[in-house]
Design an enzyme around this catalytic site. Structure first.
Site, PDB file in Angstrom:
ATOM      1  N   VAL B 376      15.525 -20.413  -4.310  1.00  0.00           N
ATOM      2  CA  VAL B 376      13.948 -21.003  -3.251  1.00  0.00           C
ATOM      3  C   VAL B 376      13.283 -20.531  -3.040  1.00  0.00           C
ATOM      4  O   VAL B 376      12.460 -20.240  -2.136  1.00  0.00           O
ATOM      5  CB  VAL B 376      13.825 -22.020  -4.116  1.00  0.00           C
ATOM      6  CG1 VAL B 376      11.940 -22.851  -4.079  1.00  0.00           C
ATOM      7  CG2 VAL B 376      13.819 -22.479  -6.287  1.00  0.00           C
ATOM      8  N   ASP B 423     -13.880  17.781  -6.438  1.00  0.00           N
ATOM      9  CA  ASP B 423     -14.669  17.958  -7.489  1.00  0.00           C
ATOM     10  C   ASP B 423     -16.305  18.591  -6.621  1.00  0.00           C
ATOM     11  O   ASP B 423     -16.431  17.106  -5.797  1.00  0.00           O
ATOM     12  CB  ASP B 423     -14.474  17.285  -8.506  1.00  0.00           C
ATOM     13  CG  ASP B 423     -15.552  18.271  -9.774  1.00  0.00           C
ATOM     14  OD1 ASP B 423     -16.785  17.608  -9.793  1.00  0.00           O
ATOM     15  OD2 ASP B 423     -15.718  19.311  -9.571  1.00  0.00           O
ATOM     16  N   ASP B 707     -12.272  16.213 -14.789  1.00  0.00           N
ATOM     17  CA  ASP B 707     -11.614  15.345 -13.844  1.00  0.00           C
ATOM     18  C   ASP B 707     -10.351  14.472 -14.246  1.00  0.00           C
ATOM     19  O   ASP B 707      -9.952  14.041 -13.109  1.00  0.00           O
ATOM     20  CB  ASP B 707     -12.424  14.936 -12.888  1.00  0.00           C
ATOM     21  CG  ASP B 707     -13.194  15.968 -12.159  1.00  0.00           C
ATOM     22  OD1 ASP B 707     -14.651  15.716 -12.024  1.00  0.00           O
ATOM     23  OD2 ASP B 707     -13.115  16.912 -11.312  1.00  0.00           O
ATOM     24  N   GLU B 772      15.077 -20.659   7.030  1.00  0.00           N
ATOM     25  CA  GLU B 772      15.475 -21.776   5.640  1.00  0.00           C
ATOM     26  C   GLU B 772      17.102 -20.967   4.711  1.00  0.00           C
ATOM     27  O   GLU B 772      17.927 -22.119   3.975  1.00  0.00           O
ATOM     28  CB  GLU B 772      14.470 -22.135   4.207  1.00  0.00           C
ATOM     29  CG  GLU B 772      12.817 -22.289   4.611  1.00  0.00           C
ATOM     30  CD  GLU B 772      11.654 -22.113   3.839  1.00  0.00           C
ATOM     31  OE1 GLU B 772      12.396 -21.747   2.891  1.00  0.00           O
ATOM     32  OE2 GLU B 772      10.820 -21.715   4.173  1.00  0.00           O
ATOM     33  N   THR B 800       3.658 -23.009   3.505  1.00  0.00           N
ATOM     34  CA  THR B 800       3.718 -22.154   4.505  1.00  0.00           C
ATOM     35  C   THR B 800       3.948 -20.697   4.001  1.00  0.00           C
ATOM     36  O   THR B 800       3.335 -19.679   4.835  1.00  0.00           O
ATOM     37  CB  THR B 800       5.186 -21.984   5.458  1.00  0.00           C
ATOM     38  OG1 THR B 800       6.041 -22.037   4.360  1.00  0.00           O
ATOM     39  CG2 THR B 800       5.263 -23.116   6.363  1.00  0.00           C
ATOM     40  N   ASP B 801       3.799 -20.077   2.625  1.00  0.00           N
ATOM     41  CA  ASP B 801       3.601 -19.340   2.450  1.00  0.00           C
ATOM     42  C   ASP B 801       2.038 -18.959   1.982  1.00  0.00           C
ATOM     43  O   ASP B 801       1.473 -17.775   1.431  1.00  0.00           O
ATOM     44  CB  ASP B 801       4.938 -18.690   0.870  1.00  0.00           C
ATOM     45  CG  ASP B 801       5.693 -18.693   1.582  1.00  0.00           C
ATOM     46  OD1 ASP B 801       6.752 -18.859   0.575  1.00  0.00           O
ATOM     47  OD2 ASP B 801       6.244 -18.591   2.517  1.00  0.00           O
TER      48      ASP B 801
END
Lengths: 77, 976
Positions: B376, B423, B707, B772, B800-801
């Site tokens: 984790v 093109d 295309d 961590e 925090t993430d």
């Protein structure tokens, strides 16, 4: 009975969430269910084919053993 | 092939196994699958046949068993060998049809080969062919299914590790942890799914279902049928304005021409006739064929259908699209690479921790628990969310500029683009001719402002020239299903009629006052169109066409001729298509085509104008370090003129040159080429691949079916314009809903901003997660209990993430982002100095956590470490000058908004952590004691740590310069 607000909130949240997201979840669940049915049908077809192949094998063996006229068959893949 | 005829319906079947010894025949009947009612019917009908002993039909396997008597008449002729599996031609008979050289056959040979005549098929024959060949429907590229979109969100290594951690937690009966991890996985998947699904919905709403009617000759009569029911052998009748529904060989035509730009890239309508052409003629030169998906511009024709559905040329291009796999965007590749490396590091750290635990005699449960905690800790759970948020914000800003993002990661891929392949027709140009210049004997006239005098047509030269453009044309007003009637005709003549209308001429009135008596069209050696009209004062002839031949018809002296020729050359040199106009009064009643005595009226200069912003886009792309290559099916001269107008420098390469050069030489030539002309869809695909092999990140901009293969294979495919074909939109990564090409460069800028933001967030996430991991591994090696449980780590990571990392990912970009070169495609997301800074900062944060552990144990670590990490987010912000323009009001506003958002998000995270530390329910959940003054104090101290970090010297400087002569240090936040 003591009112357990955490359980109440959990239940309410689940209900509200289901109502809110049902519109978006339904097509996804439909696809999951369709894929599931397709998988089950494919499995059933496979099993049925194997059963038929086995049946044909035994019938052919029985016929050869009991001296029936004719030549051996050629199996397809 | 065996067939079963039941209730007048044909059911194909195949002998799967036949044993004469046991007199058993096993047949495979595809239409039996899943249909129990048909199975019962088959058993009843076949069982009643003479000699059949038993019939068993199984709808599950789709096979039928027949046991028969000796000498059964029905099966007497059936061979013992089972039939080979069906070949491709058996399954798709139309494809074999489509491959024949119909264009080189005579009309009678073609009709005979198809078993039809000019009277068309009979109804019965048509039905039988419909059963054999199937419906005239090309299988369209499918939009991504919901299940596949959801699967893509979780089918990656970090998610797999998180799911593994959840599984392990569940095994250890840590229900709360397992649930929390699964909730994080679910949240990430749900957000990514929702965004991508929404975009697919937008795009699917643009698909038009065309189930139109077509006119065919059947049983000698003209009937209207659904286009889906067309079969090879049908005699199709089509006219101006119709979309051709299938590939067909022309058998009769009158002034027929077709717009094939969507299929071949040719900007001019191609004339069509029934005469056969060379067998080796390329697609664009098969004048005896009309192709599905193209439009009839002028005239009428009867054509015999040779290919329908998947056998048409359009379907061939679609098949090419489906064979190719879209490359994974650079961000996806680099994030995957980073995630894999993190996963390996995590597994290594877990193994180390487990080994240390075993050596110290820890129990299995504790060892596994520590491994889960490490898993984790190592995985930045918020990384997918942060990347998604940055891409989503970019996507929203792109939508404001008329760009719909189909694949989220494409928004970042634009930031690394080094070459744009564009093109020409319909992408760089509007694909609609416009009258740009009028040169009359009196001088130059601006077509946009000129006013004609409808009452003095013959007296005013300018009015007469404009009237000639209308009267001499074959443009007609055609009804369109669901839309206002439009003009059908060649783009040149439409432009002339439009110009006349704008100048105040009414075509209907003109034709009433000057009814047309006769029209002579352009022929192989006569490059002008002549028309005779009845006027108020007598008959007159009008002519328009190639300047040289029209001047030959005029009575002018050599000097005047030379002047006019010079004028013509000057106009052509500007890239205009020049037409000369002349007229004369007819004395002889107008029965013959006069060849002299004409009076010169003037020149009209026409052009397919560039799209809005095309030239600026190319120039800005050049400044941003991006090269442009023009790909076109058109002729090289036309393409070169456009390239000059756009300021694209470089050589020209023809498609046939590509085949003649060896691969190494071709690669070298491509580096110096600006224009590739006469290219097919396969050639465009090959060019994109060649550039990619050179290490270029290629963006392809196009609008047509031709295309589509290149759009799919390019690193970023962009469908341009509101009139882009469905197929181009379906395979592209971005779809432009507007017409301004400048939005492409805006998208490139957004892509670079996304890269910068993701790099900043990665630095933050990397340092915090590293701290961590270092703490947990260090404690394990030292034999100490883990400073943080898996639940604590999950909470800290979520805190925090998400909010701070999100705030970093949503920073406004550097306004001068396009002034620098694109990042190297192989440049790592975090590398070199950035990586060293990350390691240093992670180490310092870990040290702070370790100190807190020593002083006050787990609760203190829980208080101090997140605070330090949240404060560290401030240190990771972009420098002030990059957060919006220095002095503009807009820039100041953007900067203020960014500051407020950042403060709000980080403040919010701080508040949430305080709640977790103080609110009893949360404390119980996390296993924390009542907060002490020490805990709260360490929380405050932890927040100040990053301010100290800002002043810390970089590792590089200390190593190189020691303590003396230190140079001033940059703020540790600029991305590489």
């Amino acid at each position: 009975m003591k009112f357990h607000w955490q359980s109440f909130l959990l239940g309410y949240g689940a209900g509200a969430g289901t109502v809110m997201f049902a519109k978006h979840l339904r097509p996804l669940l439909l696809e999951v269910a369709t894929a599931g049915y397709r998988f089950v049908d494919a499995l059933a077809a496979r099993a049925a084919m194997k059963q038929e192949d086995l049946e044909d094998l035994f019938a052919e063996a029985r016929a050869k053993a009991r001296g029936h006229r004719g030549t051996a068959s050629t199996q397809t893949h | 092939m065996t067939v079963l005829l039941i209730d007048s319906l044909v059911h194909p079947a195949r002998v799967s196994r036949h044993a004469t010894a046991s007199r058993r025949l096993r047949l495979e009947v595809p239409s039996l699958r899943g249909d129990p009612w048909f199975a019962r019917r088959l058993e009843r009908r076949v069982g009643a046949l003479p000699g059949i002993v038993e019939v068993r039909a199984d709808p599950r396997s789709g096979r039928m068993l027949l046991r028969y008597d000796e000498g059964a008449p029905l099966l007497a002729g059936l061979r013992e060998e089972p039939e080979p599996p069906p070949t491709r031609d058996d399954l798709r008979p139309t494809e074999a049809q489509g491959r024949r050289a119909w264009h080189s056959m005579s009309t009678d040979d073609a009709l005979a080969a198809l078993g039809t005549s000019r009277e068309g098929l009979s109804g019965r024959d048509a039905q039988s062919r419909l059963r054999r060949f199937g419906l005239n429907a090309a299988e369209s590229a499918e939009l991504r299914s919901r299940l596949s979109i959801l699967g893509e969100q979780v089918a990656n290594v970090p998610m797999a590790l998180l799911l593994g951690s959840a599984g392990l937690s569940a095994l250890l009966k840590e229900a709360l942890e397992a649930t929390a991890i699964l909730a994080v996985v679910g949240l990430n998947a749900a957000i990514g799914y929702r965004i991508e699904r929404k975009n697919e919905d937008i795009l699917s709403s643009w698909r038009e279902l065309e189930a139109g009617k077509v006119d065919v000759v059947r049983d000698g009569s003209l009937v209207s049928i659904a286009a889906l029911e067309l079969v090879p052998g049908d005699v199709l009748v089509c006219g101006a304005g119709d979309t051709v529904p299938a590939d067909a060989r022309v058998i009769e035509s009158r002034r027929l021409s077709c717009d094939e730009s969507a299929l071949t890239g040719e900007s001019e309508a191609r004339p069509k006739a029934d005469a056969p052409v060379d067998p080796d003629a390329p697609l664009a030169e098969r004048g005896s064929m009309v192709f599905a998906g193209t439009t009839v511009v002028t005239g009428r024709a009867r054509a015999v259908v040779v290919a329908t559905g998947t056998a048409t040329q359009v379907a061939r291009v679609r098949a090419l699209v489906e064979e190719e796999e879209a490359p994974r965007p650079p961000l996806t590749r680099r994030l995957e690479s980073l995630a894999n490396r993190l996963s390996v590091a995590s597994m290594g750290a877990s193994a180390l921790s487990a080994a240390a635990g075993i050596v110290r005699g820890h129990g299995a449960v504790r060892v596994v628990r520590d491994a889960v905690a490490l898993g984790v800790a190592a995985i930045p759970e918020g990384l997918p969310l942060v990347a998604t948020a940055a891409l989503v914000r970019s996507m929203q800003r792109l939508q404001e500029h008329g760009m719909i993002v189909r694949r989220l990661a494409a928004a970042e891929a634009l930031g690394t683009v080094t070459v744009i392949c564009a093109d020409k027709t319909g992408t760089l140009t509007r694909n609609e001719m416009r009258l740009e210049r009028l040169e009359v004997p009196g001088g130059s006239v601006d077509p946009r402002t000129v006013r004609a005098d409808p009452d003095r047509v013959l007296e005013d030269p300018t009015t007469l020239l404009l009237a000639a453009g209308v009267l001499n044309s074959e443009v007609e007003l055609v009804p369109r299903r669901g839309r206002a009637p439009g003009l059908a005709g060649s783009s040149t003549e439409r432009a002339l009629v439009e110009a006349g209308r704008r100048a105040g001429l009414d075509p209907e009135r003109l034709f009433r006052e000057f009814p047309r008596l006769r029209l002579w069209e352009r022929r192989e050696d006569v490059l002008y169109v002549m028309s005779h009209h009845e006027g108020p004062t007598g008959r007159l002839a009008l002519v328009k066409g190639a300047p040289g031949q029209v001047l030959d018809l005029c009575d002018i002296d050599p000097q005047e001729r030379a002047r006019l020729e010079a004028q013509n050359s000057a106009l052509a040199g500007e890239g205009l298509r020049v037409l000369a106009f002349a007229w004369k009064r007819l004395d002889d009643g107008g029965g013959t085509e006069p060849t002299d005595g004409f009076g010169f009226l003037g020149f009209a200069g026409l052009r397919d104008p560039l799209r809005e912003g095309a030239a600026e886009t190319i120039a800005d792309a050049r400044d941003a370090g991006i090269r442009t290559v023009i790909l076109t099916g058109d002729q090289p001269r036309t393409a070169e003129a456009i390239a000059r107008e756009l300021g694209v420098g470089g050589g020209t390469l023809l498609a046939k040159d590509m085949e003649e050069l060896d691969p190494a030489e071709l690669q070298r030539r491509l580096d110096r080429t600006a224009v590739l002309a006469r290219v097919t869809p396969e050639d465009k695909l090959e060019v994109v691949r060649l550039l990619q092999r050179r290490g270029q990140i290629v963006a392809m901009a196009g609008d047509g079916i031709n295309d589509a293969p290149a759009l799919k294979v390019a690193d970023v495919g962009i469908a341009v314009g509101a009139n882009a074909t469905d197929l181009a939109r379906q395979v592209s990564d971005l779809v432009m809903s507007g017409e301004d090409l400048r939005s492409i460069l805006v998208a490139v800028g957004e892509g670079r901003i996304v890269q910068d933001d993701i790099r900043r967030s990665l630095r933050f996430l990397g340092a915090t997660n590293l701290s961590e991991m270092a703490l947990v591994v260090g404690a394990s090696i030292a034999g100490a209990p883990s400073p943080l449980s898996a639940l604590h780590l999950l909470w800290i990571n979520l805190l925090t993430d998400t909010l701070p990392a999100l705030a970093l990912a949503l920073e406004p970009g550097d306004p001068e982002v396009l002034d620098r070169k694109p990042a190297r495609p192989d440049e790592p997301l975090v590398g070199g100095p950035e990586l060293r800074r990350l390691l240093r900062d992670g180490g310092i944060l870990a040290a702070a956590g370790a100190a807190a552990m020593i002083v006050g144990g787990r609760p203190l670590v829980f208080a101090a470490l997140p605070a330090a990490q949240l404060g560290y987010a401030v240190a990771c912000r972009a420098p002030r000058h990059e957060r919006g323009a220095r002095s503009s009001a807009e820039g100041l506003e953007a900067r203020a908004e960014a500051d407020l958002r950042f403060a709000g998000m980080v403040g919010g995270a701080i508040g949430l952590h305080l709640v977790a530390m103080t609110v009893p329910v949360a404390r119980r959940f996390l296993g924390l004691p009542r907060p002490s003054p020490l805990m709260l104090g360490s929380f405050a101290a932890g927040s100040l740590l990053p301010w100290i970090l800002r002043g810390a010297p970089s590792v590089e400087v200390i190593v190189r310069h020691g303590t003396a002569g230190r140079r001033s240090l940059p703020a540790p936040s600029s991305p590489a």
